[in-house]
Design a protein around this motif. Structure first.
Motif, short mmCIF file in Angstrom:
data_model
loop_
_atom_site.label_atom_id
_atom_site.label_comp_id
_atom_site.label_asym_id
_atom_site.label_seq_id
_atom_site.Cartn_x
_atom_site.Cartn_y
_atom_site.Cartn_z
N GLN A 9 47.35 56.43 62.36
CA GLN A 9 46.54 56.12 61.64
C GLN A 9 44.84 56.79 62.26
N ALA A 10 44.56 56.33 63.03
CA ALA A 10 43.76 57.74 63.75
C ALA A 10 43.75 58.69 63.78
N LEU A 11 44.90 59.74 63.78
CA LEU A 11 44.55 60.90 64.21
C LEU A 11 45.30 61.43 62.40
N HIS A 12 44.87 60.58 61.68
CA HIS A 12 44.93 61.01 59.84
C HIS A 12 43.54 60.59 59.35
N SER A 13 43.03 60.44 60.46
CA SER A 13 41.52 59.80 59.78
C SER A 13 39.98 60.46 59.87
N LEU A 23 39.62 57.73 66.36
CA LEU A 23 40.13 57.36 67.45
C LEU A 23 39.30 56.23 68.59
N LYS A 24 37.49 56.63 68.80
CA LYS A 24 37.16 56.11 69.58
C LYS A 24 37.60 54.47 69.49
N MET A 50 39.24 50.85 59.46
CA MET A 50 39.71 52.05 60.06
C MET A 50 39.62 52.83 58.22
N ALA A 51 40.66 52.08 57.47
CA ALA A 51 41.36 53.14 55.71
C ALA A 51 39.66 52.74 55.47
N PRO A 59 48.78 65.85 57.43
CA PRO A 59 49.40 65.90 59.17
C PRO A 59 48.55 66.74 59.91
N THR A 60 48.53 68.41 59.42
CA THR A 60 48.31 69.37 60.42
C THR A 60 47.65 70.19 59.61
#
Length: 296
Positions: A9-13, A23-24, A50-51, A59-60
């Protein structure tokens, strides 16, 4: 919820204000789960915060962008100027050529060369370097997207200046940060991450960052509204002991749904309490103060 789900979830936030904190927060949630043994509950609450504090990013980007091979000076110019979408490819190419540690060290020197209010240039950078070691190969391109967004919003046209600092004593830095902990305890959060990640930095980088934090904690806050509200501070009870400290931290984590910094500050207070138990009562009061602030 599992840690792997929270990390994904964090990678896409992406950030909604300035810099991405997700990520922290994943790392902070992990440390809190280790201390309190409530991993599912901590991860689920962090996920909700986070949300509320992020935008969901695809994704990228980098691999879908067609770009020529950039020379090194061009990579730095693109990132310094925040040229998008080329910036995504610039970071990807740098990473492929020299590895993430070269990228991290470049920005660590930049972070050590300036004093920045709230020190996100230090804490998020250190957290991202720590997260990188946990990623699988498929997650790295998405991580590099978030890293690119962070560095272009945080280090625009900041040169690698010669590092210079006054050697400071940890006890003095801690005392200053307790007296002026800044918005949502950011001075304490910074000190915690510097202690946690000291081995990631060169001695010169570490001393410069610590010196910058000491200066920051002894300078007027950038936003006068972030000064300690003395009326609320006086409402805080002064009680002793580890049990009371943990009850206040638990309240800070789970009692509100307002801000992802509930997780990162709680984590910082736990690390500092473990390192400096003689200050447990002061850390309890700071946790209680921040909870009362969230109720305003």
């Amino acid at each position: 919820m599992e840690n792997s789900e929270l990390l994904e979830q964090a990678l896409h936030s992406g950030a909604i204000i300035h810099q991405p904190h997700a990520l922290k927060a994943v790392l902070s949630a992990n440390y809190l789960a280790e201390r309190f043994g409530e991993s599912c509950k901590v991860f689920s609450h962090t996920s909700m915060l986070m949300a509320n504090d992020s935008v969901v990013a695809p994704p990228t980007y980098a691999e879908s962008i067609q770009a020529p091979k950039f020379q090194e000076f061009r990579i730095h110019r693109i990132l310094n100027s925040g040229v998008y979408p080329a910036a995504y490819q610039a970071t990807l190419q740098w990473h492929k050529k020299k590895g993430f540690q070269d990228v991290f060290n470049h920005y660590a020197t930049k972070a050590a060369s300036v004093k920045e209010s709230l020190s996100h240039n230090v804490t998020i950078l250190l957290a991202m370097n720590s997260v990188y070691e946990q990623l699988n190969e498929q997650q790295i391109p998405t991580f590099l997207n978030r890293f690119t967004e962070f560095v272009t919003s945080t280090f625009p046209n900041v040169g690698n200046e010669k590092l210079g600092s006054v050697k400071v004593n940890i006890a003095d830095v801690l005392s200053s940060c307790i007296k002026q902990f800044d918005f949502f305890g950011h001075n304490l959060i910074t000190l915690a991450w510097l202690l946690r990640c000291k081995d990631q930095l060169s001695p010169l980088q570490y001393e410069a960052m610590l010196s910058n934090l000491y200066v920051q904690a002894n300078s007027p806050v950038e936003d006068p509204d972030d000064n300690i509200d003395l009326a609320i501070w006086e409402q805080c009870k002064t009680e002793s002991g580890l049990e009371y400290f943990e009850s206040q931290v638990n309240r800070l984590i789970f009692g509100y749904t307002s801000n992802l910094h509930q997780i990162t500050l709680a984590d910082a207070l736990c690390l500092l309490q473990a390192e400096f138990p003689q200050h447990t009562d002061e850390f309890s009061k700071i946790a209680q103060y921040q909870s009362l602030m969230l109720e305003q």
